[in-house]
Design a protein around this motif. Structure first.
Motif, mmCIF file in Angstrom:
data_model
loop_
_atom_site.group_PDB
_atom_site.id
_atom_site.type_symbol
_atom_site.label_atom_id
_atom_site.label_comp_id
_atom_site.label_asym_id
_atom_site.label_seq_id
_atom_site.Cartn_x
_atom_site.Cartn_y
_atom_site.Cartn_z
ATOM 1 N N GLU A 117 0.829 -1.197 0.000
ATOM 2 C CA GLU A 117 0.000 0.000 0.000
ATOM 3 C C GLU A 117 0.874 1.262 0.000
ATOM 4 O O GLU A 117 2.003 1.260 0.497
ATOM 5 C CB GLU A 117 -0.910 0.014 1.238
ATOM 6 N N ASP A 118 0.322 2.320 -0.536
ATOM 7 C CA ASP A 118 1.002 3.615 -0.560
ATOM 8 C C ASP A 118 0.990 4.226 0.844
ATOM 9 O O ASP A 118 -0.064 4.290 1.494
ATOM 10 C CB ASP A 118 0.295 4.547 -1.548
ATOM 11 N N GLU A 119 2.149 4.650 1.330
ATOM 12 C CA GLU A 119 2.250 5.156 2.702
ATOM 13 C C GLU A 119 1.397 6.406 2.904
ATOM 14 O O GLU A 119 0.772 6.573 3.964
ATOM 15 C CB GLU A 119 3.705 5.434 3.058
ATOM 16 N N LEU A 123 -2.112 5.355 3.440
ATOM 17 C CA LEU A 123 -2.306 4.803 4.788
ATOM 18 C C LEU A 123 -2.441 5.914 5.819
ATOM 19 O O LEU A 123 -3.288 5.846 6.716
ATOM 20 C CB LEU A 123 -1.134 3.886 5.155
ATOM 21 N N GLU A 124 -1.616 6.940 5.680
ATOM 22 C CA GLU A 124 -1.702 8.071 6.608
ATOM 23 C C GLU A 124 -3.061 8.752 6.499
ATOM 24 O O GLU A 124 -3.647 9.162 7.506
ATOM 25 C CB GLU A 124 -0.573 9.057 6.314
ATOM 26 N N LEU A 184 6.309 -2.326 6.352
ATOM 27 C CA LEU A 184 5.442 -1.191 6.054
ATOM 28 C C LEU A 184 4.651 -0.776 7.291
ATOM 29 O O LEU A 184 4.483 0.420 7.567
ATOM 30 C CB LEU A 184 4.494 -1.551 4.908
ATOM 31 N N ARG A 197 7.186 0.930 9.706
ATOM 32 C CA ARG A 197 7.632 2.217 9.179
ATOM 33 C C ARG A 197 6.540 3.272 9.264
ATOM 34 O O ARG A 197 6.774 4.418 9.685
ATOM 35 C CB ARG A 197 8.068 2.011 7.718
ATOM 36 N N THR A 198 5.309 2.894 8.917
ATOM 37 C CA THR A 198 4.199 3.848 8.940
ATOM 38 C C THR A 198 3.835 4.219 10.368
ATOM 39 O O THR A 198 3.572 5.394 10.670
ATOM 40 C CB THR A 198 2.982 3.254 8.215
ATOM 41 N N LYS A 227 6.297 6.692 11.756
ATOM 42 C CA LYS A 227 6.116 8.016 11.164
ATOM 43 C C LYS A 227 4.972 8.768 11.822
ATOM 44 O O LYS A 227 5.045 9.985 12.035
ATOM 45 C CB LYS A 227 5.859 7.880 9.653
#
Length: 376
Positions: free
Chosen positions: A317-319, A322-323, A366, A369-370, A373
């Protein structure tokens, strides 16, 4: 904004608990099933694979460690088979997932149910030793929810053992009472073994949210919701204060296929508002999940783990997306009480989902990392 540091479940970067079985374990289980490898030989392979898995979990930045459910064939049935008064049986057909049927196995009641000497306690003890690998590690035991066990017994179809729960129990309430007592015994024994994180996996609620399944099966949603809540809360009675018991509510996961669809709205006022767990691990990885609005019904002193990363497909998935999803959920539930995980495990059964081990760990990376962040 300063966020709360989490030292037990749920962690900011979390997992549901099952992982893809390595080929050596698949082969060992086949040899064991064929009578070419004894119990001790299978356990040796399991021990080695679990040891390697735990080290990988730590290396990829997780604070929770599990055995990946490597000693099981199913996420739920193996636990039921370990209860006194329950036996393995065949079904007339497998569970009908969308696009695929499972293996045709189930669990049936053959006597009064109890939970003493459950094999999962020894399974947990093996994982517990690895908490010393790094600071802050917490060993977790995953088990099926009491509601899942109840639903299995109420709806069982089998050809091997012609038994029915009514052969042993006069009412649904009496059955629930013994299931609850059996679970409390297992949980007490896990706690005595040092367990402070238990996850109960539950596919019952989403079935009640699937309008097509409800219509086709003639389900009494309100009655079943009441029974499921009673079963789960009966098992949670008198739990120790420092034992975290969380639930993962799942729409089914078998070889990357699902069982049910629909938002949580239909049952949120029951399970979200009144189930006595510490946190909810919830699937929100695609359109089957509905909106985040139902999160408003969860008490604000609890936590929610957002499963917005799929374990069913290998694509990452695109980070930024997700945010955005997490920010949207925070409109309905406090950001400080949110965490992140894949929407389900990577191998709810020994067959596993349709991705490679490298792709599995990329998903875990992922998540880590997410989460870092967003929450630091």
């Amino acid at each position: 904004m300063a966020f709360t540091v989490r030292t037990n479940a749920p962690f900011r970067a979390d997992v549901v608990g099952s992982f893809l079985r390595p080929d050596v374990l698949h082969n060992a289980r086949k040899l064991h099933a064929g009578g070419l490898l004894d119990d001790a030989g299978l356990k040796k392979v399991e021990d080695e694979c679990i040891s390697d898995l735990v080290k990988k979990q730590v290396a990829h930045g997780l604070k929770v460690i599990t055995d990946g459910e490597f000693r099981r064939s199913w996420w739920h049935l193996d636990f039921m088979w370990g209860l006194t008064g329950v036996e393995k049986a065949s079904r007339e057909r497998g569970y009908g997932f969308v696009g695929i049927d499972t293996r045709a196995e189930t669990a049936v009641i053959t006597g009064k149910i109890s939970g003493e000497n459950h094999p999962f306690v020894e399974h947990f003890k093996f994982v517990k030793q690895f908490e010393s690998l790094a600071d802050g590690l917490v060993a977790r035991q995953t088990i099926p929810a009491p509601a899942q066990t109840l639903a299995t017994f109420l709806n069982v179809r089998n050809t091997e053992l012609k038994t029915n729960w009514r052969d042993f129990y006069a009412s649904e309430e009496a059955l629930i009472e013994d299931i609850g007592a059996a679970y409390r015994t297992v949980i007490k024994d896990l706690y005595a073994a040092g367990c402070r994180s238990v996850q109960i996996d539950d596919c019952t609620w989403p079935v009640l949210c699937d309008e097509e399944l409800v219509k086709n099966s003639g389900l009494d949603v309100d009655h079943l919701a009441s029974l499921y809540l009673k079963a789960n809360n009966a098992a949670l009675q008198d739990k120790p204060e420092d034992l975290r018991i969380c639930t993962h509510i799942c729409r089914g996961n078998y070889r990357s296929h699902y069982f049910s669809k629909g938002s949580y709205d239909r049952v949120a006022n029951v399970v979200f508002a009144h189930e006595n767990v510490d946190a909810f691990y919830l699937e929100y990885d695609d359109e089957r999940s509905g909106t985040f609005e139902a999160l408003q019904l969860i008490p604000k002193n609890k936590q929610v783990v957002l499963g917005v990363i799929t374990s069913k497909r290998p694509e990452l998935e695109d980070e930024a997306f997700l945010e955005q999803r997490i920010a949207k959920a925070a409109e309905y539930f406090p950001l400080d009480n949110l965490c992140l995980s894949p929407q389900c495990g990577f191998a709810s059964t020994e067959e596993g989902n349709s991705l490679t081990e490298d792709e599995q760990w990329a998903k875990v990376d992922l998540v880590v990392r997410t989460a870092k962040k967003i929450w630091g």
